[in-house]
Design an enzyme around this catalytic site. Sequence first.
Site, mmCIF file in Angstrom:
data_model
loop_
_atom_site.group_PDB
_atom_site.id
_atom_site.type_symbol
_atom_site.label_atom_id
_atom_site.label_comp_id
_atom_site.label_asym_id
_atom_site.label_seq_id
_atom_site.Cartn_x
_atom_site.Cartn_y
_atom_site.Cartn_z
ATOM 1 N N ARG A 148 0.795 -1.546 -0.182
ATOM 2 C CA ARG A 148 0.043 0.339 -0.466
ATOM 3 C C ARG A 148 1.259 1.459 0.014
ATOM 4 O O ARG A 148 1.467 0.672 0.282
ATOM 5 C CB ARG A 148 -0.562 0.161 0.940
ATOM 6 C CG ARG A 148 -1.786 -1.276 1.275
ATOM 7 C CD ARG A 148 -2.446 -1.372 2.735
ATOM 8 N NE ARG A 148 -3.482 -2.002 2.819
ATOM 9 C CZ ARG A 148 -2.683 -3.537 3.481
ATOM 10 N NH1 ARG A 148 -1.655 -3.694 4.139
ATOM 11 N NH2 ARG A 148 -3.936 -4.092 3.415
ATOM 12 N N LYS A 172 -1.653 -2.977 7.719
ATOM 13 C CA LYS A 172 -2.671 -2.649 9.561
ATOM 14 C C LYS A 172 -2.344 -3.191 9.955
ATOM 15 O O LYS A 172 -2.308 -4.474 10.099
ATOM 16 C CB LYS A 172 -3.994 -2.566 8.380
ATOM 17 C CG LYS A 172 -4.500 -2.025 6.715
ATOM 18 C CD LYS A 172 -5.867 -2.209 6.577
ATOM 19 C CE LYS A 172 -5.994 -1.630 5.643
ATOM 20 N NZ LYS A 172 -6.946 -1.920 5.226
ATOM 21 N N HIS A 245 -3.027 2.547 -5.444
ATOM 22 C CA HIS A 245 -3.919 0.881 -5.389
ATOM 23 C C HIS A 245 -4.280 0.321 -6.576
ATOM 24 O O HIS A 245 -4.164 -0.787 -6.356
ATOM 25 C CB HIS A 245 -5.632 0.936 -4.690
ATOM 26 C CG HIS A 245 -5.472 0.263 -2.629
ATOM 27 N ND1 HIS A 245 -4.890 0.409 -2.331
ATOM 28 C CD2 HIS A 245 -6.326 -1.125 -3.174
ATOM 29 C CE1 HIS A 245 -4.965 -0.291 -1.168
ATOM 30 N NE2 HIS A 245 -5.973 -0.774 -1.149
ATOM 31 N N ARG A 248 -1.042 -1.893 -7.142
ATOM 32 C CA ARG A 248 -1.820 -2.969 -6.039
ATOM 33 C C ARG A 248 -2.182 -3.863 -6.705
ATOM 34 O O ARG A 248 -1.678 -5.011 -7.001
ATOM 35 C CB ARG A 248 -2.159 -2.511 -4.832
ATOM 36 C CG ARG A 248 -1.940 -4.000 -3.808
ATOM 37 C CD ARG A 248 -2.566 -3.014 -2.189
ATOM 38 N NE ARG A 248 -3.263 -3.272 -1.254
ATOM 39 C CZ ARG A 248 -2.251 -4.444 -0.198
ATOM 40 N NH1 ARG A 248 -0.812 -4.652 -0.637
ATOM 41 N NH2 ARG A 248 -3.445 -5.286 0.468
ATOM 42 N N HIS A 271 -2.819 -9.735 2.934
ATOM 43 C CA HIS A 271 -4.723 -9.689 3.617
ATOM 44 C C HIS A 271 -4.983 -10.335 4.325
ATOM 45 O O HIS A 271 -4.503 -11.592 4.529
ATOM 46 C CB HIS A 271 -5.284 -10.030 2.762
ATOM 47 C CG HIS A 271 -5.335 -8.954 1.185
ATOM 48 N ND1 HIS A 271 -6.127 -9.303 0.063
ATOM 49 C CD2 HIS A 271 -5.618 -7.765 1.413
ATOM 50 C CE1 HIS A 271 -5.616 -8.194 -0.913
ATOM 51 N NE2 HIS A 271 -6.003 -7.402 0.019
ATOM 52 N N TYR A 280 -9.609 -10.898 -7.014
ATOM 53 C CA TYR A 280 -8.729 -10.505 -7.993
ATOM 54 C C TYR A 280 -8.727 -12.149 -8.766
ATOM 55 O O TYR A 280 -8.755 -11.644 -9.945
ATOM 56 C CB TYR A 280 -6.963 -10.635 -7.935
ATOM 57 C CG TYR A 280 -6.941 -9.417 -6.993
ATOM 58 C CD1 TYR A 280 -6.795 -8.635 -7.656
ATOM 59 C CD2 TYR A 280 -6.638 -9.295 -5.500
ATOM 60 C CE1 TYR A 280 -6.524 -7.089 -6.838
ATOM 61 C CE2 TYR A 280 -6.264 -8.479 -5.296
ATOM 62 C CZ TYR A 280 -5.594 -7.407 -5.658
ATOM 63 O OH TYR A 280 -5.886 -6.063 -4.887
#
Length: 301
Positions: A148, A172, A245, A248, A271, A280
Amino acid sequence: MNQLEASKQKFLEYLQIEKQASPLTIQSYREDVEAFAAFLQAESVSYEHVEYAVIRVYLSQLHEMHLSRRSVSRKVSCLRSFYRFLEREGMVTANPFLNVRLPKGDKPIPEFFYEQELEQLFTISDLNKPLGQRNQVLLELLYGTGMRVSECTALTTEDLDFSLSTVLVRGKGRKERYVPFGSHAERALHLYLDDGRQQLTDKNQSDVKDLLLNARGGPLTSRGARLILNKMVKEAAITAEIHPHKLRHSFATHLLDRGADLRSVQELLGHEHLSSTQIYTHVTKDRLRNVYMNSHPRANK
């Protein structure tokens, strides 16, 4: 400070300290709770006595504002978490949002660059200038690692391991992961670290450990990175809009197109749940169908 305001502040502190949520997540939750508090005040309803009928009225108002199903679902999720916290702290006796369920809308298919478009971007930077070298590193890392933009601008020089060709990424919730980078990124990094970054550091008297620096020698911000990428797209004469993004998304899509397995891509992207990565697969289905139709002896009409 009224009781609802105090409860909101405790909830935001809980998100920051216990859940280690990002500043953007905390700001989003703050806005959603404040919007619901304003609604309750207008309806003369105490936050401790919210019932399903009140929530229905609130959802109707959100619908009249023409918010997307995804935005409404996010707000409901936020308020469910808020009341779960209030229930845990003994501030309410039950969570009125516990059984509120909204039909999930289709997740938007992520936008991505075709490989030919990206090749144009990689030729734009002037590698004889410090900022050009930095811009090339920014582009190589975002596309080459799938991180990110906030993760990329938070990197320090100490996060790089050239012996293993990996970079330490803090994602995150402060979760760390090691992501490999390729030979193109390695060459761009060496040039920048040996030349351009030193020139930019000379403009700042303080000891800056950040990897990506701005023109004044200070840390490059996420907003600054977005402005740089937009400028590069214009110079490359690419009609598609860019956002970090999108690089990404391109990273994940191109890996899957070339045979990478979903679990590996999930780990590289950081993730927590595989469902976040599965979006995806929708992008690559068309490609797989074309491969099948053009390759299988029983597929062609």
